[in-house]
Design a protein around this motif. Sequence first.
Motif, PDB file in Angstrom:
ATOM      1  N   ALA A  54      74.548  11.822  70.467  1.00 54.85           N
ATOM      2  CA  ALA A  54      74.479  12.281  71.465  1.00 54.85           C
ATOM      3  C   ALA A  54      73.216  12.608  72.137  1.00 54.85           C
ATOM      4  N   THR A  55      72.390  13.527  71.403  1.00 47.50           N
ATOM      5  CA  THR A  55      71.090  13.705  71.671  1.00 47.50           C
ATOM      6  C   THR A  55      70.015  12.435  72.025  1.00 47.50           C
ATOM      7  N   LEU A  56      70.268  11.462  70.987  1.00 46.90           N
ATOM      8  CA  LEU A  56      69.606  10.275  71.282  1.00 46.90           C
ATOM      9  C   LEU A  56      69.814   9.519  72.177  1.00 46.90           C
ATOM     10  N   ALA A  57      71.226   9.576  72.951  1.00 45.61           N
ATOM     11  CA  ALA A  57      71.585   8.853  74.129  1.00 45.61           C
ATOM     12  C   ALA A  57      70.787   9.742  75.365  1.00 45.61           C
ATOM     13  N   VAL A  58      70.803  10.997  75.267  1.00 46.23           N
ATOM     14  CA  VAL A  58      70.180  11.908  76.520  1.00 46.23           C
ATOM     15  C   VAL A  58      68.613  11.318  76.499  1.00 46.23           C
ATOM     16  N   VAL A  59      68.188  11.386  75.239  1.00 44.78           N
ATOM     17  CA  VAL A  59      66.538  11.031  75.372  1.00 44.78           C
ATOM     18  C   VAL A  59      66.320   9.571  75.661  1.00 44.78           C
ATOM     19  N   VAL A  60      66.906   8.612  75.371  1.00 38.43           N
ATOM     20  CA  VAL A  60      66.689   7.450  75.688  1.00 38.43           C
ATOM     21  C   VAL A  60      67.258   7.005  77.021  1.00 38.43           C
ATOM     22  N   ASN A  61      68.082   7.636  77.749  1.00 37.86           N
ATOM     23  CA  ASN A  61      68.311   7.549  79.039  1.00 37.86           C
ATOM     24  C   ASN A  61      67.184   8.054  79.918  1.00 37.86           C
ATOM     25  N   GLY A  62      66.728   9.466  79.217  1.00 34.28           N
ATOM     26  CA  GLY A  62      65.628  10.039  79.796  1.00 34.28           C
ATOM     27  C   GLY A  62      64.277   9.312  79.796  1.00 34.28           C
ATOM     28  N   LEU A  63      64.423   8.363  79.245  1.00 36.35           N
ATOM     29  CA  LEU A  63      62.712   7.785  79.187  1.00 36.35           C
ATOM     30  C   LEU A  63      62.280   7.060  80.704  1.00 36.35           C
ATOM     31  N   THR A  64      63.303   6.682  81.499  1.00 35.97           N
ATOM     32  CA  THR A  64      62.984   6.530  82.925  1.00 35.97           C
ATOM     33  C   THR A  64      62.430   7.715  83.623  1.00 35.97           C
ATOM     34  N   ASN A  65      62.760   8.936  83.078  1.00 39.75           N
ATOM     35  CA  ASN A  65      62.472  10.382  83.831  1.00 39.75           C
ATOM     36  C   ASN A  65      61.898  11.555  82.894  1.00 39.75           C
ATOM     37  N   LEU A  66      60.766  11.021  82.251  1.00 37.98           N
ATOM     38  CA  LEU A  66      60.551  11.793  81.038  1.00 37.98           C
ATOM     39  C   LEU A  66      60.423  13.233  81.049  1.00 37.98           C
ATOM     40  N   GLU A  67      59.952  13.705  82.282  1.00 40.50           N
ATOM     41  CA  GLU A  67      59.611  14.947  82.639  1.00 40.50           C
ATOM     42  C   GLU A  67      61.094  15.848  82.670  1.00 40.50           C
ATOM     43  N   ALA A  68      62.088  15.197  82.970  1.00 43.30           N
ATOM     44  CA  ALA A  68      63.364  15.861  83.052  1.00 43.30           C
ATOM     45  C   ALA A  68      63.796  16.177  81.540  1.00 43.30           C
ATOM     46  N   VAL A  69      63.408  15.275  80.534  1.00 48.44           N
ATOM     47  CA  VAL A  69      64.020  15.648  79.075  1.00 48.44           C
ATOM     48  C   VAL A  69      62.999  16.432  78.364  1.00 48.44           C
TER      49      VAL A  69
END
Length: 141
Positions: free
Chosen positions: A55-70
């Motif tokens: 679940a955490t990897l999914a959040v990080v991978v999705n967050g790569l397009t908006n790194l500041e948010a993660v």
Amino acid sequence: MTPEQVNLVQQSFAEVAPISEQAAALFYGRLFEVAPAVRSMFPDDMTEQRKKLMATLAVVVNGLTNLEAVLPAASALAKRHVSYGVKPEHYPVVGGALLWTLEKGLGDAWTSDTAAAWTAAYGTLSGYMISEAYGRSQAAE
Ligand code: HEM
């Protein structure tokens, strides 16, 4: 990371998502094989841990397009890891087991470009987590 690398990481992660339970089992199996000393840091029953990791990897991978948010969540995660007994030198070991798992899980879809993209993604994340948790001097990469 280049935009192409972000795409590659997101696309390849989407391919392992349907088999995320098996991928997580494969990952911890590999991790405990290459680094048996870390086994005792984890609970006996790894069911919940496997779900949390994916679940955490999914959040990080999705967050790569908006790194500041993660980044705030990644910083907090890194600091919690200090209390689990995790040291900076564990991060490359975990990264190695992660890349190994993705290679197994993706089969023919695993290319040198995919490998380079995941190496960049994990390097960025783990470098940030290490500097947040242990200070910048520890984050050699
Ligand atoms: C990018 C790297 C990593 C990610 C995304 C990650 C993810 C997680 C998550 C989501 C948890 C659940 C608990 C929480 O949220 O605080 C967790 C716990 C844990 N992680 Fe990590 N982790 C990473 C790196 C590492 C490394 C390098 C180690 C070293 C062996 C490690 C060892 C552990 C341990 C021992 C626990 C606690 C298990 C327990 O007592 O329940 N993790 N990790």
